[in-house]
Design an enzyme around this catalytic site. Structure first.
Site, PDB file in Angstrom:
ATOM      1  N   ASP A 133      -2.708  -3.082  13.707  1.00 38.32           N
ATOM      2  CA  ASP A 133      -2.401  -1.909  12.887  1.00 38.32           C
ATOM      3  C   ASP A 133      -3.126  -0.692  13.459  1.00 38.32           C
ATOM      4  O   ASP A 133      -2.541   0.363  13.703  1.00 38.32           O
ATOM      5  CB  ASP A 133      -2.878  -2.216  11.457  1.00 38.32           C
ATOM      6  CG  ASP A 133      -2.871  -1.021  10.526  1.00 38.32           C
ATOM      7  OD1 ASP A 133      -1.878  -0.298  10.507  1.00 38.32           O
ATOM      8  OD2 ASP A 133      -3.877  -0.832   9.817  1.00 38.32           O
TER       9      ASP A 133
ATOM     10  N   GLU B 160       0.814  -1.218   0.000  1.00 40.88           N
ATOM     11  CA  GLU B 160       0.000   0.000   0.000  1.00 40.88           C
ATOM     12  C   GLU B 160       0.851   1.274   0.000  1.00 40.88           C
ATOM     13  O   GLU B 160       0.562   2.219  -0.725  1.00 40.88           O
ATOM     14  CB  GLU B 160      -0.899  -0.025   1.248  1.00 40.88           C
ATOM     15  CG  GLU B 160      -1.795   1.187   1.423  1.00 40.88           C
ATOM     16  CD  GLU B 160      -3.135   1.018   0.720  1.00 40.88           C
ATOM     17  OE1 GLU B 160      -3.289   0.027  -0.022  1.00 40.88           O
ATOM     18  OE2 GLU B 160      -4.000   1.881   0.905  1.00 40.88           O
ATOM     19  N   ASP B 161       1.916   1.300   0.791  1.00 44.24           N
ATOM     20  CA  ASP B 161       2.644   2.558   1.009  1.00 44.24           C
ATOM     21  C   ASP B 161       4.077   2.593   0.480  1.00 44.24           C
ATOM     22  O   ASP B 161       4.705   3.642   0.492  1.00 44.24           O
ATOM     23  CB  ASP B 161       2.692   2.888   2.512  1.00 44.24           C
ATOM     24  CG  ASP B 161       1.304   3.129   3.079  1.00 44.24           C
ATOM     25  OD1 ASP B 161       0.480   3.701   2.359  1.00 44.24           O
ATOM     26  OD2 ASP B 161       1.055   2.722   4.227  1.00 44.24           O
TER      27      ASP B 161
END
Ligand code: MN
Length: 494
Positions: free
Chosen positions: A148, A76-77
């Site tokens: 998370d 994702e990042d």
């Protein structure tokens, strides 16, 4: 607090050497992927996956889950491809990371802007929770998302106030209730207490000021009671494993205060004495001894051993007239019940370890009003059997349902294979009757398109559009079918 690889390794109490090698590999991979990235609080980005991994290691999860937690934001990042995760770490870990990435695409936030809760918003929020579970597909994906989120709410102070508040609200409405239903009391309590000041700042300050001195007074009484109880149980040779004091989490205290009309003098469980023993029989025996030492308060004896709470929580609770005119709650449970209460479904991994003898009896779970909560709880029971372990990680009790959004963010809960026509009728019968087309995620789709979880569906209406006979082949809901039939009959088309 800054953490490093050593902290992860130290928290992995039950892992073998080859498991630790996997965790270290995942750490190195993530560290490289996030190199140079910073979190909003100026920490190195790697701090975030490290914290998530430590949380999961502490509740005893397996090496794959801990590795996936370390890798959870790399796709994702950090621009890593899922094929790279698969090549380096195999299908299982790639699936877990993929599941987490997939979940972060649900834009829950925009739906949770309402301060006032009515029945409609409650059912909307419940549908969001269901969609969350349906999209996770694997229990461990949810556990990683909880870990998370826990770190994200620990670092909310670094975000702009409005963003922080949104994330905190979503935490109270989606994540904490899921942790609760999975029976992970420890994470639920932390999520709520961290989110509390951002969502309800006034109420937070009020609760805090209210308990200030009370905690100190109670602490002394609880220590005194623990001493007396230990002496008494030793004398009578009743086995116990541990006796300790526990403080109520602030948010759950606040909720209870509101329920009791804000009278803190009635909060007998502000601080409680907790007795951990070996067998359910010993629990009842100890309850008897306690009532001989301190008189019980009528109406406060609760037997959650023979009648567990819906999420599987078991314990005996009693409230007694304690020394110095105080009133105090005492909780009695076995070690197994204790791990279940703290770690819930995650306790499975503990059952594989030294803590439990196989003959510890599992009490029956009660019948429940809400099917899916029942399913979660049942699956918590099943998970204690290692043979069924692999199967039970699959969250397939929503496999026959689809959750899709209106452009305004309302969630519609529909049967599998439902189409935009079903969706249109679930919004309003007039919208169904005049449905002329549909867009999913901004793109036009045919009216027989199969809706998927998380789809954002926009129905295009035209006054001239009307139900056609072929629509009957493309609908799954009874509601849509009967409306279409009615229309076609009045027009003499069927
Ligand atoms: Mn993350």
């Amino acid at each position: 607090m800054k953490r490093n690889l050593d902290d992860i390794i130290k928290s992995c109490q039950n892992l073998k050497q080859k498991d630790l090698t996997l965790v270290k590999m995942a750490f190195k991979f993530a560290q490289k992927a996030h190199q140079g990235q910073k979190r909003k609080n100026q920490d190195d980005f790697i701090q975030h996956p490290i914290h998530a991994a430590v949380t999961l290691a502490k509740i005893g999860l397996d090496a794959e889950t801990i590795a996936a937690a370390l890798l959870h934001d790399t796709v994702e990042d950090a621009g890593i491809k899922s094929s790279q995760i698969q090549q380096n770490f195999g299908d299982q870990i790639a699936d877990l990371v993929g599941g987490v990435t997939n979940l972060s695409k649900i834009r829950l936030k925009k739906n949770l802007t309402c301060l006032k809760h009515d029945d409609r918003t409650e059912s909307q929020i419940e549908n969001l929770r269901k969609m969350f579970v349906a999209m996770a597909k694997d229990l461990r994906v949810i556990l990683i998302k909880l870990a998370d989120r826990l770190h994200n709410v620990q670092t909310l102070y670094a975000l702009p106030p409005q963003t922080a508040k949104k994330i905190a609200r979503e935490t109270l409405e989606i994540y904490a209730p899921l942790a609760h239903r999975l029976g992970i009391g420890e994470i639920k309590g932390q999520l709520e207490d961290l989110a509390f000041p951002y969502v309800f700042p006034k109420e937070y300050r009020w609760t805090k000021s209210l308990v200030g001195q009370k905690y100190q007074d109670k602490k002394q009484i609880v220590q005194k009671m623990i001493k007396i109880l230990k002496k008494e149980l030793d004398k009578e040779k009743v086995p116990y494993f541990d006796i300790h004091g526990r403080t109520k989490h602030l948010f759950s205290l606040y909720k209870k205060l509101v329920k009791f009309d804000k009278d803190i003098s009635k909060m007998y469980d502000l601080m409680a004495v907790r007795v951990i023993t070996d067998s359910p029989a010993d629990c009842y025996k100890i309850l008897g001894f306690i009532h001989q030492i301190w008189k019980p308060l009528p109406g406060y004896i609760k037997d959650f051993i023979s009648m567990p709470k819906p999420n599987g929580y078991q314990s005996l609770h009693t409230t007694v007239f304690a020394p110095e005119g105080q009133i105090c709650e005492i909780q009695i449970r076995t070690r197994q019940m204790h791990y279940q209460a703290e770690f819930g479904v995650a306790a499975h991994w503990h059952y594989k370890t030294k803590y439990f003898s196989p003959d510890e009896k599992n009490a029956k779970l009660p019948s429940k009003e809400f099917k899916w909560i029942a399913e979660l709880a049942k699956w918590q029971e099943k998970i204690k059997n290692p043979q069924e372990f692999k199967d039970t990680l699959k969250l397939d009790f929503f496999s026959d349902r689809i959750f899709a959004f209106t452009p305004q963010g309302d969630v519609k809960n529909l049967p599998q294979f439902a189409t935009p026509i079903d969706f249109a009728y679930s919004v309003h019968s007039q919208i169904g009757d005049h449905c002329s087309g549909a867009k999913v995620g901004g793109k036009m789709v045919p009216l027989n398109y199969e809706l998927k979880n998380g789809d954002i569906v926009e129905i295009i209406v035209a006054k001239s559009a009307n139900p056609r006979p072929d629509w009957l082949k493309n609908v799954k809901t009874a509601e849509a079918r009967s409306r279409i039939r009615n229309f076609l009959k009045t027009k003499g088309l069927i």
